[in-house]
Design an enzyme around this catalytic site. Structure first.
Site: not given
Ligand code: NAP
Length: 398
Positions: A212, A262, A286
């Site tokens: 990210k 994302d 995760d």
């Protein structure tokens, strides 16, 4: 078992420590152990065997020794290098936040490896689940999982807020809780190195760095940059960066690419076949592992391993499901597939393949535990032990 040049050297009768686990742990472990022994016997005609050695952790350890995670357990894993475990209850209160997290830190198991692929016959919420076949390498020690957090309104959070405002004119609401996200070149690079090496060893076509970095430049963005550095500096002769792939194609090289986290959640749903090995920081990994597992039939079929250099702990990825403890009811496939990963790490690929053949055979014959049976019209619902019997029946049919 010894560790030499990045590979395990394994005797014909290695000692493998196991933690049976809490709750449903004994049920699934006993089923898996029978399958492992049958697969080893079948593939070697009795010339190889595993010498299982029980080690204690969790509730059983607490009952028998007064400790949740005895030092002898950690010593046995260090000594024998590869171990396998069932799920463990996280003790509420007391010193240790999570036994799993504690084991990862103490044994320096820096990579959480989660292969996610489809097994024919398993019910899935997507139309073409077989297109997803990824192996996720999740950084296992750092990131927001480092456990550095300060409670809202606490003295430390207040002091830290003042310091951060002084340093960077940060906008932090008064009384806010603060969590810290440490990420280092050392831990990021060894994770990516492991992922690329896996792609080489297993003939995988690409490694995708998932981050990210558009928002968190010095942590997630640096993870991407460090990952590309590993590809260029350590694996220059066997990798090619996605933006360098020209009309001549890749020439047998592993493509290294990156995706924003994302966007990656969309990609694994819409274009799953374009991804193979994935390397990612702890929190992204995760979430992504469970999202991928859901596409191919859920956590009951998802194995995992915590891997370091010369030591690894293989585990079922689900929890202890206490309401089903001792009922001989739940699906043991996750711990069986963790064993598949262990046999591959040992170089016993024939045993791993036999276990997979057995599981696929049992599922395709419609002989499954309650969790799959409730989604498979016409299936025969069997107990945990009955599923193990079916796997053993099918493992010689490959
Ligand atoms: P859980 O034990 O994973 O169980 C949640 C639900 O998942 C179960 O009720 C069951 O759903 C399904 N499930 C889990 N394992 C299954 C299996 N082998 N076969 C079929 N269905 C299965 O999660 P939890 O209830 O949140 O956690 C319980 C304890 O486990 C906690 O103490 C937690 O800390 C611990 N935990 C340990 C680990 C680990 O050691 N690696 C990981 C996660 C959680 P249905 O009832 O809908 O059928």
């Amino acid at each position: 078992m010894t560790w030499h040049d990045g590979k395990y050297v394994v005797a014909d009768d290695p000692i493998v420590p196991f933690i049976e686990g809490d709750g449903i742990g004994p049920d699934i472990w006993n089923a898996a152990r029978r399958v492992f022994d049958a697969a080893v016997h079948h593939t070697s005609h009795g010339t190889r065997r595993i010498v299982w050695q029980e080690i204690l952790a969790g509730e059983k350890a607490q009952r028998e020794t007064g400790e949740w995670l005895p030092a002898a357990t950690l010593d046995a894993i260090k000594q024998h290098r590869l171990a396998i475990k069932g799920p463990l209850t996280t003790p509420v209160g007391g010193g240790i936040r999570s036994l799993n997290v504690a084991m990862r830190h103490v044994l320096d198991l820096y990579a959480c490896v989660r292969p996610v692929r489809y097994y024919a016959g398993v019910p899935s919420p997507v139309r073409e689940p077989e297109k997803l076949d990824v192996v996720i390498f999740r950084e296992n020690i750092e990131d927001v999982y480092a456990g550095i957090e300060y409670e809202a309104g606490s003295e430390h959070a207040t002091k830290l807020r003042e310091l951060l405002i002084e340093w960077s004119d940060a906008h932090i609401a008064e009384g806010a809780a603060i969590g810290i996200k440490p990420m280092s070149a050392t831990n990021s690079k060894r994770l990516v190195r492991r992922a690329i090496q896996y792609a080489i060893d297993r003939g995988r076509p690409s490694v995708t760095l998932v981050h990210k970095g558009n928002i968190m430049k010095f942590t997630e963005g640096a993870f991407r940059d460090w990952g590309y550095e590993v590809a260029r500096e350590v694996f220059a002769d066997v990798t090619i960066l996605e933006n360098e792939v020209g009309n001549e194609g890749v020439g047998g090289r592993i493509i290294v690419k990156d995706r924003i986290a994302d966007a990656m959640f969309q990609q694994v749903l819409l274009r799953p076949a374009e991804y193979s090995v994935i390397a990612t920081p702890n929190l992204n990994g995760d979430y992504l592992s469970d999202a991928c597992a859901a596409q191919v039939g859920g956590l009951g079929m998802a194995p995992g391993a915590n891997i370091g250099d010369g030591v690894a702990l293989f585990e079922a990825t689900h929890g202890t499901a206490p309401k089903y403890a001792g009922q001989d009811k739940v699906n043991p496939a996750s711990v069986m597939l963790s064993g598949v990963m262990m046999f591959e790490e040992m170089g016993w690929d024939d045993v791993a393949a036999a276990v997979v053949t057995g599981i696929e055979g049992a599922i395709q014959a419609g002989t499954v535990t309650y969790d799959l049976a409730r989604q498979m019209p016409g299936a025969t619902k069997v107990p945990t032990s009955g599923f193990a019997d079916a796997v053993i029946e099918h493992l010689s049919k490959g």
